[in-house]
Design a protein around this motif. Sequence first.
Motif, PDB file in Angstrom:
ATOM      1  N   ARG A 125      -3.313  -3.966   7.433  1.00 20.62           N
ATOM      2  CA  ARG A 125      -3.280  -4.862   8.589  1.00 20.62           C
ATOM      3  C   ARG A 125      -2.944  -6.285   8.151  1.00 20.62           C
ATOM      4  NH1 ARG A 125      -2.138  -1.870  12.524  1.00 20.62           N
ATOM      5  NH2 ARG A 125      -1.528  -3.949  13.161  1.00 20.62           N
ATOM      6  N   ALA A 126      -3.471  -6.724   7.003  1.00 20.28           N
ATOM      7  CA  ALA A 126      -3.191  -8.078   6.512  1.00 20.28           C
ATOM      8  C   ALA A 126      -1.704  -8.235   6.168  1.00 20.28           C
ATOM      9  CB  ALA A 126      -4.052  -8.385   5.292  1.00 20.28           C
ATOM     10  N   THR A 127      -1.127  -7.198   5.563  1.00 17.16           N
ATOM     11  CA  THR A 127       0.295  -7.260   5.207  1.00 17.16           C
ATOM     12  C   THR A 127       1.165  -7.280   6.460  1.00 17.16           C
ATOM     13  OG1 THR A 127      -0.139  -6.063   3.146  1.00 17.16           O
ATOM     14  CG2 THR A 127       2.137  -6.129   3.905  1.00 17.16           C
ATOM     15  N   LEU A 128       0.824  -6.459   7.454  1.00 17.82           N
ATOM     16  CA  LEU A 128       1.577  -6.456   8.712  1.00 17.82           C
ATOM     17  C   LEU A 128       1.452  -7.803   9.406  1.00 17.82           C
ATOM     18  CD1 LEU A 128       0.789  -2.894  10.148  1.00 17.82           C
ATOM     19  CD2 LEU A 128       2.871  -3.679   9.009  1.00 17.82           C
ATOM     20  N   ASP A 129       0.272  -8.396   9.359  1.00 20.40           N
ATOM     21  CA  ASP A 129       0.061  -9.711   9.973  1.00 20.40           C
ATOM     22  C   ASP A 129       0.918 -10.757   9.273  1.00 20.40           C
ATOM     23  OD1 ASP A 129      -1.343 -11.563  11.752  1.00 20.40           O
ATOM     24  OD2 ASP A 129      -2.251 -12.329   9.911  1.00 20.40           O
ATOM     25  N   GLY A 147      15.106  -2.541  15.361  1.00 21.86           N
ATOM     26  CA  GLY A 147      15.749  -2.475  14.056  1.00 21.86           C
ATOM     27  C   GLY A 147      15.210  -3.521  13.091  1.00 21.86           C
ATOM     28  N   GLY A 148      15.004  -4.748  13.591  1.00 25.04           N
ATOM     29  CA  GLY A 148      14.458  -5.801  12.743  1.00 25.04           C
ATOM     30  C   GLY A 148      13.045  -5.486  12.285  1.00 25.04           C
ATOM     31  N   GLU A 149      12.223  -4.915  13.185  1.00 28.52           N
ATOM     32  CA  GLU A 149      10.858  -4.536  12.823  1.00 28.52           C
ATOM     33  C   GLU A 149      10.862  -3.413  11.788  1.00 28.52           C
ATOM     34  OE1 GLU A 149       8.468  -5.601  16.973  1.00 28.52           O
ATOM     35  OE2 GLU A 149       9.449  -3.654  16.741  1.00 28.52           O
ATOM     36  N   THR A 150      11.867  -2.539  11.844  1.00 31.55           N
ATOM     37  CA  THR A 150      11.969  -1.463  10.860  1.00 31.55           C
ATOM     38  C   THR A 150      12.183  -2.027   9.465  1.00 31.55           C
ATOM     39  OG1 THR A 150      12.907   0.044  12.515  1.00 31.55           O
ATOM     40  CG2 THR A 150      13.271   0.593  10.205  1.00 31.55           C
ATOM     41  N   VAL A 151      13.040  -3.055   9.363  1.00 31.16           N
ATOM     42  CA  VAL A 151      13.271  -3.698   8.068  1.00 31.16           C
ATOM     43  C   VAL A 151      11.977  -4.290   7.531  1.00 31.16           C
ATOM     44  CG1 VAL A 151      14.477  -5.575   6.891  1.00 31.16           C
ATOM     45  CG2 VAL A 151      15.690  -4.185   8.577  1.00 31.16           C
ATOM     46  N   LEU A 152      11.231  -4.991   8.394  1.00 27.13           N
ATOM     47  CA  LEU A 152       9.977  -5.611   7.968  1.00 27.13           C
ATOM     48  C   LEU A 152       8.929  -4.563   7.614  1.00 27.13           C
ATOM     49  CD1 LEU A 152       9.693  -8.629  10.437  1.00 27.13           C
ATOM     50  CD2 LEU A 152      10.429  -8.643   8.058  1.00 27.13           C
ATOM     51  N   LEU A 153       8.922  -3.437   8.340  1.00 27.95           N
ATOM     52  CA  LEU A 153       7.991  -2.362   8.007  1.00 27.95           C
ATOM     53  C   LEU A 153       8.270  -1.809   6.608  1.00 27.95           C
ATOM     54  CD1 LEU A 153       7.627  -0.228  11.273  1.00 27.95           C
ATOM     55  CD2 LEU A 153       5.839  -1.530  10.106  1.00 27.95           C
ATOM     56  N   ARG A 154       9.542  -1.615   6.310  1.00 28.91           N
ATOM     57  CA  ARG A 154       9.896  -1.101   4.981  1.00 28.91           C
ATOM     58  C   ARG A 154       9.492  -2.112   3.907  1.00 28.91           C
ATOM     59  NH1 ARG A 154       9.879   1.257   1.140  1.00 28.91           N
ATOM     60  NH2 ARG A 154      11.495   2.437   0.066  1.00 28.91           N
ATOM     61  N   LEU A 155       9.660  -3.399   4.192  1.00 24.53           N
ATOM     62  CA  LEU A 155       9.243  -4.430   3.246  1.00 24.53           C
ATOM     63  C   LEU A 155       7.728  -4.419   3.086  1.00 24.53           C
ATOM     64  CD1 LEU A 155       9.784  -6.869   1.440  1.00 24.53           C
ATOM     65  CD2 LEU A 155       9.783  -8.306   3.488  1.00 24.53           C
ATOM     66  N   ALA A 156       7.012  -4.249   4.196  1.00 20.93           N
ATOM     67  CA  ALA A 156       5.546  -4.182   4.125  1.00 20.93           C
ATOM     68  C   ALA A 156       5.107  -3.023   3.243  1.00 20.93           C
ATOM     69  CB  ALA A 156       4.963  -4.034   5.534  1.00 20.93           C
ATOM     70  N   GLY A 157       5.792  -1.889   3.372  1.00 13.12           N
ATOM     71  CA  GLY A 157       5.457  -0.740   2.532  1.00 13.12           C
ATOM     72  C   GLY A 157       5.646  -1.039   1.053  1.00 13.12           C
ATOM     73  N   LEU A 158       6.705  -1.797   0.730  1.00 13.85           N
ATOM     74  CA  LEU A 158       6.931  -2.174  -0.660  1.00 13.85           C
ATOM     75  C   LEU A 158       5.834  -3.112  -1.153  1.00 13.85           C
ATOM     76  CD1 LEU A 158      10.796  -2.832  -0.656  1.00 13.85           C
ATOM     77  CD2 LEU A 158       9.592  -0.774  -1.394  1.00 13.85           C
ATOM     78  N   LEU A 159       5.457  -4.091  -0.321  1.00 19.58           N
ATOM     79  CA  LEU A 159       4.429  -5.050  -0.731  1.00 19.58           C
ATOM     80  C   LEU A 159       3.089  -4.364  -0.950  1.00 19.58           C
ATOM     81  CD1 LEU A 159       5.280  -8.051   1.654  1.00 19.58           C
ATOM     82  CD2 LEU A 159       5.908  -7.746  -0.752  1.00 19.58           C
ATOM     83  N   LEU A 160       2.794  -3.342  -0.148  1.00 20.07           N
ATOM     84  CA  LEU A 160       1.530  -2.625  -0.306  1.00 20.07           C
ATOM     85  C   LEU A 160       1.470  -1.878  -1.640  1.00 20.07           C
ATOM     86  CD1 LEU A 160       1.073  -1.265   3.319  1.00 20.07           C
ATOM     87  CD2 LEU A 160      -0.516  -2.787   2.107  1.00 20.07           C
ATOM     88  N   ARG A 161       2.622  -1.518  -2.174  1.00 22.94           N
ATOM     89  CA  ARG A 161       2.656  -0.834  -3.470  1.00 22.94           C
ATOM     90  C   ARG A 161       2.449  -1.795  -4.633  1.00 22.94           C
ATOM     91  NH1 ARG A 161       8.327   1.772  -3.209  1.00 22.94           N
ATOM     92  NH2 ARG A 161       8.091   1.432  -5.467  1.00 22.94           N
ATOM     93  N   ARG A 162       2.563  -3.104  -4.351  1.00 28.91           N
ATOM     94  CA  ARG A 162       2.389  -4.145  -5.372  1.00 28.91           C
ATOM     95  C   ARG A 162       3.327  -3.948  -6.564  1.00 28.91           C
ATOM     96  NH1 ARG A 162      -4.140  -3.405  -5.202  1.00 28.91           N
ATOM     97  NH2 ARG A 162      -4.582  -4.683  -3.382  1.00 28.91           N
ATOM     98  N   TYR A 184      10.943 -15.499   4.802  1.00 29.71           N
ATOM     99  CA  TYR A 184      11.038 -16.665   3.918  1.00 29.71           C
ATOM    100  C   TYR A 184       9.674 -16.983   3.309  1.00 29.71           C
ATOM    101  CZ  TYR A 184      15.497 -17.607   6.326  1.00 29.71           C
ATOM    102  OH  TYR A 184      16.766 -17.523   6.851  1.00 29.71           O
ATOM    103  N   ALA A 185       8.624 -16.905   4.128  1.00 29.06           N
ATOM    104  CA  ALA A 185       7.279 -17.199   3.628  1.00 29.06           C
ATOM    105  C   ALA A 185       6.867 -16.191   2.557  1.00 29.06           C
ATOM    106  CB  ALA A 185       6.276 -17.191   4.785  1.00 29.06           C
ATOM    107  N   THR A 186       7.254 -14.931   2.751  1.00 27.23           N
ATOM    108  CA  THR A 186       6.944 -13.905   1.746  1.00 27.23           C
ATOM    109  C   THR A 186       7.663 -14.200   0.431  1.00 27.23           C
ATOM    110  OG1 THR A 186       6.620 -12.225   3.466  1.00 27.23           O
ATOM    111  CG2 THR A 186       7.084 -11.433   1.241  1.00 27.23           C
TER     112      THR A 186
END
Length: 538
Positions: A125-129, A147-162, A184-186
């Motif tokens: 939830r923190a990563t999605l936020d 489509g844009g949310e799909t890109v961010l979801l895939r990025l969130a999945g990568l960040l969760l893997r650290r 940009y903030a990420t």
Amino acid sequence: MAAPTTHVTLSGIAFAWPDGTPVFTGLDLAAGPGRTGLIGLNGSGKSTLLKLIAGALTPASGTVRVSGEVGYLPQNLTLDTRLSVDQVLGVDRARAALHAIEAGDVAEEHFAAVGDDWDIEERTRATLDQLGLTHIDLDRTVGQVSGGETVLLRLAGLLLRRPEVLLLDEPTNNLDLDARRRLYATVDAWNGLLVVVSHDRELLERVDQIADLHDGEVHWFGGTLSAYEEALAVEQDAAERMVRSAEADVRRQKRELIEAHDKLAGRMRYAKKAFENKRAPRAVMRMRKRTAQVSAGKHLNLHEDRLDQAKERLEHAEGAVRDDDEIRVDLPHTAVPSRRRVLSLRGLALRYGPRAELEVQGPERIALLGRNGAGKTTLLSTIVGELTPREGEVAAHVPMRYLPQRLDILDERLSIAENVRLLAPGADPQRIRAQLARFLFRKDRPDQLVGTLSGGERFRASLAALMLAEPAPQLLMLDEPTNNLDLSSVRQLTTALESYRGALLVASHDLPFLQELGITRWLTLDEELTETGPPQAP
């Protein structure tokens, strides 16, 4: 995140496509912790390079060494729309096991699935936020997100893997302004090893170094895109001075060679005349003649060698100068008087979404903004008649043309010139070729089939076909025109539109590009079409 020893190293990489077309021959690259912006012309191999690092492609020869786990976000992301959000994020098994344990099922496999990740729900939830996706339920399917949310979801999945190494290929292409700010903030917060392929100037101002992939080699510049462009400008200025000096040397050597030929011809005439007049014994005259010929031959060879050397220096100097051609085309027939009505939208209700009222007059330059899914493409498609509105009226008062995101306006079976002639049947063929040369399709290039063009070339050919059409378009509409264009192609597009004298309506999230166009009105599409000021830069 990356330890100080995290690195990516490529040594002697060779790679070619199945048809034998080479991409790399002996490529070397080494990157350590930090943010690297990978840039280069369309077709230079940037995406291929990321795939080699990620292991999605295997080189024909050479080695790829990566220390640490790699997270890779491809440019063209395709996900099964039946997948749930938690499946895309890669947390579905851990979530299911955690829920089972909380329900009292203490089977060993549940504990194995959770491992040490007992806070997986909170971390997710923190990563999605962080990426502005708080509203997305983990049990929803991917088919229910944009489509844009799909890109961010895939990025969130990568960040969760650290991962220690993060590879991003054109990550902002399908993102609206708010989503771009989140990305940009990420990037700003990333302290591992990051390599990002992008033409997004705002994103490239956030990197530590620029890697310029040019002619199969990587050239490094410390700092952001602005620092790179300043350094490149100095380098190119010096290269152009060397070209001018080398050209002058070639001209000088050519003159000296001609003078040497003239001197040799004079000596030969003198020797012949002396021989005919028998001013000395025949044997002496023959010896003198042979000596003069040898001496003259050495003299000529010296000048020819100097000319060859001067030409080699010129070729080397020209090789250091980048092909930075700009599109310069005169389009007087696209001009629109300042008060002439161009477009009217009256009581327009789009088939999918909001309503719109709009009056366009004269050569206005209008930016169309809005979040992903707001209906910008639907509005443009309705204006050109591809979609029928639920109600209301569209009235175009001047000839107009539309360049969609999908770039499908040209016939791939025909050449560039033949496609232009379809839109300008009355134009003189030689005039078409002359104009295409100004769009950088020179010599035999207008005869090239559209189906063989690269992405950037296809865009340039589509733009040329529209701008050279008859009647001349006095309203030009573009939908996300900078998506998938390299930085050089974006500059070429900007200079081409500077020559255009009609009205422009451009849907884009690329603020630097819009600011370069000299936008006169900013419209935002949400529940309805409203006039706003320019958005604040991220």
